[in-house]
Scaffold this active site. Structure first.
Site, short mmCIF file in Angstrom:
data_model
loop_
_atom_site.label_atom_id
_atom_site.label_comp_id
_atom_site.label_asym_id
_atom_site.label_seq_id
_atom_site.Cartn_x
_atom_site.Cartn_y
_atom_site.Cartn_z
N ASN A 1 0.81 -1.24 0.00
CA ASN A 1 0.00 0.00 0.00
C ASN A 1 0.84 1.28 0.00
O ASN A 1 0.48 2.25 -0.67
CB ASN A 1 -0.99 -0.01 1.18
CG ASN A 1 -0.31 -0.21 2.51
OD1 ASN A 1 0.73 -0.84 2.60
ND2 ASN A 1 -0.89 0.34 3.55
N GLU B 1 7.09 1.10 16.50
CA GLU B 1 8.18 1.64 15.69
C GLU B 1 8.30 3.13 15.99
O GLU B 1 7.30 3.77 16.32
CB GLU B 1 7.89 1.41 14.20
CG GLU B 1 7.75 -0.06 13.83
CD GLU B 1 7.34 -0.32 12.38
OE1 GLU B 1 8.08 -1.03 11.68
OE2 GLU B 1 6.29 0.19 11.95
N GLY C 1 1.79 -5.78 7.46
CA GLY C 1 0.85 -6.43 6.53
C GLY C 1 -0.36 -6.93 7.27
O GLY C 1 -0.78 -6.34 8.28
#
Ligand SMILES: NC(=O)C1=CN([C@@H]2O[C@H](COP(=O)(O)OP(=O)(O)OC[C@H]3O[C@@H](n4cnc5c(N)ncnc54)[C@H](O)[C@@H]3O)[C@@H](O)[C@H]2O)C=CC1
Ligand SMILES: N/C(=C\C=C\C(=O)O)C(=O)O
Length: 487
Positions: free
Chosen positions: A155, A468, A231
């Protein structure tokens, strides 16, 4: 095969060299439905070669100072920036997104990912504690883990791949990366810049191919101790199973079923255009996109009327059209999956107010086989419907009314995901209160997708494991050791 000669053919990048593969996969231009590129269909053998190259490069790269590695990352950022237009054109063609979005979001953010980690790697400090009564001093040191396996989705191809490569190599690891087989082109283009940036051979290796072949070989490889994945949840489950026998370190950034909560005191002038964007940006193919809009009853009719008007202005067009807000979806299979949700909603008695099956999409003849659909708004739908529970990952959003703060928090939290919520209200007390109670790794209030790369990014519940960001990625990509000195 007809036209094969004119196709773009990619090669793996291993040990600083482009290497052909024995077999290839077709890659489609989502805006026409035509094959335009061939992607290596790599497997275990190529992963083995990439791991070997990464292993050989590790001692040299990990021994460099953070300052030296930082300079390399800065050079790579500059080179990517110099190729911004070329990369944006390629990303748009490969993914189906508009050239405008690739130019203003995907590629600038890829550049920023390298600049950001080039800078943040210089500013980490370690911990130290005193234990004077025992005559001891304790402190921590960090070292890169080794070979990082990086798996990224289709994406936001270069954006999300570089969000993993940059912190991994900044911390001194070497990497074997596997981009999505549906969108491999910009990763391959970036490989052409690595040598010029001063990235030594073997520090970044990219092996192209499918999840079941390359992805699984990487995840199962005993010399790859950590996997960073973005994902879907089912793939994350598979990765968890395969890596369990090796006790690998995992970072899993997965899907969402993100609520927007709109209170009666929201500033609709700002809320409506932002909520159209949060629902339909990148064809709704961002894990952070809004797909459940809860609107307080007293403003429900007004909101819906204005939201529909604004949605109808969200133009679907060919990706190269600068006036288009939205391009094509990634694949035929994905388009069919997204449409199937609308069919299910209709069968359940929900109302489709605009978009798929209601309005007509007009496309040039060359793009009739492309994977386009109109932004679609669903109402009169129950919270138990699959459209309100499952990640659709397309330009589809549901709008439903609510009465009270307590009720809406409960309903917003009633899905298995917990990634990104938005809250709209001018009552500062309320936004703090609601934000704290939402089961969501990210809460944007009176805005959407304003990113502060320093702070933790990631989801709760089935939306992922780990975070993250500057500190989080540094901790993930390094091994910590506590040392005690008795003096
Ligand atoms: N960040 C997110 O939240 C994303 C969510 N999705 C969701 O996933 C759905 C399916 O999209 P997919 O492309 O099929 O996602 P996916 O999870 O299958 O693919 C993501 C990456 O994982 C790789 N992969 C697939 N199977 C693997 C395996 N067994 N082992 C290792 N790697 C593997 C793929 O090749 C790709 O590079 C979408 O409709 C959407 O709902 C998709 C992309 C991003
Ligand atoms: N991980 C995704 C988006 C991340 C955005 C960001 O880091 O700003 C996704 O859509 O899969």
């Amino acid at each position: 095969m007809a036209g094969t000669k004119t196709l773009l053919v990619l090669e793996n990048f291993i040990g600083g060299k482009f290497l052909p593969c024995n077999s290839y996969l077709d890659s489609y231009d989502p805006s026409t439905g035509e094959v335009y590129c061939r992607v290596p269909d790599s497997g275990k053998e190529e992963v083995e070669a990439a791991v070997e190259a990464a292993r050989a490069a590790f001692p040299g790269w990990s021994a460099r100072s953070p300052q030296e590695r930082s300079q390399v990352l800065h050079r790579l950022a500059d080179l990517l920036e110099q190729s911004l237009e070329e990369l944006a054109q390629a990303e748009s063609k490969d993914q189906g997104k508009t050239i405008t979005l690739a130019r203003t979001m995907d590629i600038p953010r890829s550049v920023q990912n390298f600049r950001f980690f080039a800078s943040s790697i210089l500013h980490h400090t370690s911990e130290c504690t005193q234990m004077d009564h025992m005559g001891c001093l304790h402190y921590t040191v960090r070292a890169p883990v080794g070979i990082a396996g990086l798996i990224s989705p289709w994406n936001l191809p270069l954006y999300l791949l570089t969000w993993k490569i940059a912190p991994a190599i900044a911390a001194g690891n070497t990497v074997v990366a596997k981009p999505s087989e549906l969108t491999s082109v910009t990763a391959w283009m970036m490989c052409k810049l690595l040598d010029k940036a001063g990235v030594p051979p073997g520090v970044v290796n990219i092996v192209f191919g499918t999840g079941p072949r390359v992805g699984e070989a990487l995840v199962s490889h005993p010399e790859v101790p950590l996997i960073s994945f973005t994902g879907s949840q089912p793939t994350a489950e598979r990765i968890t199973q395969l890596s369990a026998p090796h006790c690998k370190r995992l970072s899993l950034e997965l899907g969402g079923k993100n609520p927007a909560i709109i209170f009666e005191d929201a500033n609709l002038e700002e809320c409506i255009p932002t909520t159209v964007r949060s629902s339909f940006a990148n064809q709704g193919e961002i894990c952070l996109c809004t797909s459940r809009i809860f609107v307080q009853k007293s403003i429900y009719s007004e909101f819906l009327k204005r939201f529909l008007e604004a949605t109808r202005l969200w133009k679907v067009g060919i990706p190269s059209d600068p006036s288009a807000s939205m391009g094509a979806l990634i694949s035929k299979a994905h388009l069919e999956k997204v449409r199937s949700y609308i069919k299910k909603a209709r069968a359940e008695g929900a109302q489709i107010l605009c978009g798929e099956g209601v309005d007509k999409l007009s496309l040039p003849p060359r793009n009739q086989g492309g994977y386009f659909m109109l932004p679609t708004v669903i109402t009169d739908i129950k919270d138990e419907s699959c459209c309100m529970k499952e990640e659709i990952f397309g330009p589809v959003t549901c709008v439903v009314p609510f009465d009270s703060e307590e009720e809406v928090i409960k309903r917003a939290n009633s899905v298995k995901y917990g990634l990104a919520a938005t809250v709209w209200s001018s009552n500062v007390g309320r936004v703090h209160r609601v934000a704290k109670k939402l089961q969501s790794g990210l809460v944007w209030t009176n805005c959407w997708l304003i990113r502060e790369l320093n702070l933790p990014f990631g989801g709760m519940k089935s939306s992922g494991v780990g975070r993250e960001g500057a500190k989080d990625s540094y901790e993930f990509f390094t091994e910590v050791k506590t040392i005690t000195i008795k003096h």
